[in-house]
Design a protein around this motif. Structure first.
Motif, mmCIF file in Angstrom:
data_model
loop_
_atom_site.group_PDB
_atom_site.id
_atom_site.type_symbol
_atom_site.label_atom_id
_atom_site.label_comp_id
_atom_site.label_asym_id
_atom_site.label_seq_id
_atom_site.Cartn_x
_atom_site.Cartn_y
_atom_site.Cartn_z
ATOM 1 N N ASN A 296 0.835 -1.204 0.000
ATOM 2 C CA ASN A 296 0.000 0.000 0.000
ATOM 3 C C ASN A 296 0.869 1.252 0.000
ATOM 4 O O ASN A 296 0.593 2.202 -0.732
ATOM 5 C CB ASN A 296 -0.908 0.019 1.227
ATOM 6 N N TYR A 300 0.363 3.881 -2.928
ATOM 7 C CA TYR A 300 -0.259 5.179 -2.672
ATOM 8 C C TYR A 300 0.773 6.276 -2.413
ATOM 9 O O TYR A 300 0.538 7.197 -1.645
ATOM 10 C CB TYR A 300 -1.271 5.058 -1.524
ATOM 11 N N ASP A 324 5.024 6.223 4.930
ATOM 12 C CA ASP A 324 5.326 6.702 3.571
ATOM 13 C C ASP A 324 5.118 8.206 3.511
ATOM 14 O O ASP A 324 4.534 8.809 4.422
ATOM 15 C CB ASP A 324 4.462 5.967 2.531
ATOM 16 N N GLN A 343 -12.368 2.196 0.145
ATOM 17 C CA GLN A 343 -11.357 2.758 -0.748
ATOM 18 C C GLN A 343 -11.629 4.237 -0.895
ATOM 19 O O GLN A 343 -12.773 4.638 -1.049
ATOM 20 C CB GLN A 343 -11.445 2.135 -2.141
ATOM 21 N N HIS A 347 -8.580 6.722 -5.775
ATOM 22 C CA HIS A 347 -7.661 5.660 -6.165
ATOM 23 C C HIS A 347 -8.291 4.657 -7.119
ATOM 24 O O HIS A 347 -7.636 3.759 -7.589
ATOM 25 C CB HIS A 347 -7.170 4.892 -4.940
ATOM 26 N N LEU A 359 -6.525 -4.127 3.731
ATOM 27 C CA LEU A 359 -6.421 -3.673 5.116
ATOM 28 C C LEU A 359 -7.419 -4.391 6.030
ATOM 29 O O LEU A 359 -7.153 -4.600 7.209
ATOM 30 C CB LEU A 359 -6.609 -2.156 5.201
#
Ligand code: ADP
Length: 549
Positions: A296, A300, A324, A343, A347, A359
């Protein structure tokens, strides 16, 4: 003998003379009647405060409070005003006395000396009325409960209809996403095939093969996630927990996710202590959890981002942080990220997007390990931090998971019979086995497989389950019946990876069960374990890992 009343009927009799009380009771005695006796108006009122009665028989002439006065007091209180009263009078003169509570409830007069039959029949009438009133009250209560229950059911069914409607919309959305997500990797795989057909050699062909492998891995992961999430939601996932070093799961996860991180040109740093961090866990599943978070982070975050992973032990637990500097998560989305199919809309069109189940799986699997999962972000464009915390356990000499062996030429070649009605599947399995140094033969249907097995006496038989004619289970049972093959190693190879499918395979006599598509690494490992049975247990990073039955 008169029939008994269906419920107890309490009757109050009030007389200042004890012998009259006894005589009255004796005359009236009948099954179902209960007599409560009072020798004065005051005593009667005390009883009436606590006890419900069906009827009151009042002697009129009593010292202090006479029968009429007592009746008036009864009519004055809400609790007692509707109790029917029979006055027992000494003569006509008594009747001339005004009784003001007349209108409130039934009143009757009986003159002394009392005639037993008349007394009994009047008491019977009032008792019958009491019983009926009680029955009506019970029916009214039942009706009320029934009406309330109906209302509740109606509301439930409305809620259910609404929930079904919403689920239906979500299902349609999900199917659309699913089709989209499955088609995404298929397009480059098909392109790749065409390119390879036209130019099978050279550096471009190598790059195309690498791309096809990555896309296929992505496809397999989507399908594994789908199967896992359905197993988790039905509580049918089994963890194979053992005392293990968390570092092994972290390394396996990094190995799985590194290609995606690299493909997006992210930098990756890991801060993890060298000393063993022991957890009670399922290596494959923990690696899956960590790799989901890393994937992820890679997905992302725009190209060239920074991904960091910190593994921090403290207070008997270990935090695994994946940080991140990517797209970040809006505040309204943050509480929902671990929900199934959640979601962020933006995306949806990303080619690397998933199904919104990663997740949800992470949080369920972590929960099953006694841990917790958290997500943090300051909002759009500020990056995200996902933290999984797991309980640490004491060090112990238990088996430590050994990372999956890489595909390589074996020092212990085995004779393998591949049985699969899908010609392509059988042929590619044969090539794979050939590459790692085993000698393979192919059969495309059950009867032929039995014949070849009897002639060739292979060490291992790799059996597809869904075949026309004799299916894999039948072939397996037949092989176990034949003296030549009954002790050979039988491996079920199927598209069905549920626990019940494994159990069915073991019940039919299989030694191992693996799910398709089988990776070369996995096959290498399994055959190596079979060739050298003393090797330590196998752990693989694939969801359909082999089970040693
Ligand atoms: P998927 O990635 O298949 O959509 P997940 O369950 O893994 O499903 O994630 C759910 C959603 O949470 C994603 O669609 C995305 O919107 C958001 N998300 C997850 N991880 C990150 C991350 N590291 N940065 C930003 N958003 C994320």
């Amino acid at each position: 003998m008169k029939p008994a009343f269906t419920i107890p009927v309490p009757i109050l009799i009030v007389d200042d003379l004890p012998e009259n009380l006894i005589a009255l009771e004796a005359v009236l005695r009948r099954d179902g009647l209960e007599f409560i006796k009072a020798s004065s108006g005051t005593e009667a009122l005390e009883i009436l405060l606590k006890t419900e009665v069906a009827l009151a028989l009042l002697d009129v002439q009593m010292p202090e409070m006479d029968g009429f006065e007592l009746a008036e007091m009864m009519r004055g209180s809400e609790r007692t005003r509707r109790i029917p009263i029979i006055f027992l009078t000494a003569g006509v003169t008594d009747r001339s006395r005004r009784f003001r509570g007349y209108e409130a409830g039934a009143v009757d007069f009986l003159e002394k000396p009392l005639e037993a039959d008349i007394l009994r029949s009047k008491v019977a009438v009032f008792s019958e009325l009491y019983v009926q009133r009680r029955q009506i009250a019970v029916q009214r209560d039942n009706l009320k409960t029934f009406a309330e229950e109906n209302l509740r059911l109606l509301k439930d069914s409305r809620d259910n209809a609404q929930a079904l409607k919403e689920a239906d919309v979500r299902k349609d959305e999900f199917l659309a996403t699913l089709a989209h997500e499955l088609r995404n990797p298929l397009a480059p795989i098909r392109n790749g095939l065409q390119i390879l057909r036209m130019s099978p050699e050279g550096p471009r062909a190598e790059a195309v093969r690498g791309m096809m492998d990555r896309q296929l891995t992505h496809l397999v992961r989507l399908i594994d996630d789908l199967l896992d999430v359905s197993r988790v939601s039905r509580g049918r996932i089994d963890l194979r927990k053992e005392r293990m070093r968390l570092q092994d799961a972290v390394q396996a996860a990094i190995e799985t996710s590194k290609p995606l991180i690299d493909a997006n040109t992210h930098s990756f740093t890991l801060d993890m202590p060298d000393t063993a961090l022991w957890v009670e866990g399922d290596l494959t599943r923990l690696a899956q959890v960590i790799s989901n978070l890393l994937n992820n982070a890679a997905k992302y975050t725009s190209e060239g981002g920074d991904i960091r992973m910190n593994v921090k032990p403290h207070d008997g637990q270990v935090d695994i942080e994946v940080i991140d500097n990517g797209l970040g998560i809006e505040a309204d989305m943050l509480p929902r990220v671990f929900d199934l199919f959640a979601q962020a809309d933006r995306h949806l069109d990303r080619s690397q997007g998933g199904l919104g189940i990663g997740l949800a799986l992470v949080s369920k699997l972590v929960e099953m390990h006694g841990g917790t999962s958290r997500a943090f972000s300051d909002g759009s464009g500020t990056g995200s931090t996902f933290t999984v915390s797991l309980p640490l356990v004491d060090e112990a000499g238990g088996a430590i998971g050994k990372p999956l062996q890489k595909a390589s030429k074996t020092a212990h070649p085995l004779n393998v019979l591949i049985v699969d009605d899908n010609v392509d599947s059988a042929q590619t399995s044969l090539w794979m086995l050939d590459l790692i140094g085993h000698k393979a033969t192919v059969a495309h249907e059950g009867a032929k497989a039995l014949e070849i097995a009897r002639d060739l006496l292979p060490d291992v038989i790799l059996l597809d389950i869904g075949m026309p004619g004799m299916d894999g289970y039948e072939v397996c049972r037949a092989l176990r019946q034949m003296p030549e093959t009954q002790h050979k190693v039988l491996i079920a190879q199927t598209g069905w990876g549920q626990e019940s499918d494994r159990q069915k395979a073991f019940a039919a006599g299989f030694d191992h069960h693996i799910t398709k598509p089988v990776s070369l690494d996995l096959l290498t490992q399994l055959l190596a374990d079979i060739a050298e049975p003393k090797a330590s247990p196998t752990h693989t990073a694939q969801a359909g890992e082999p089970t040693h039955g």
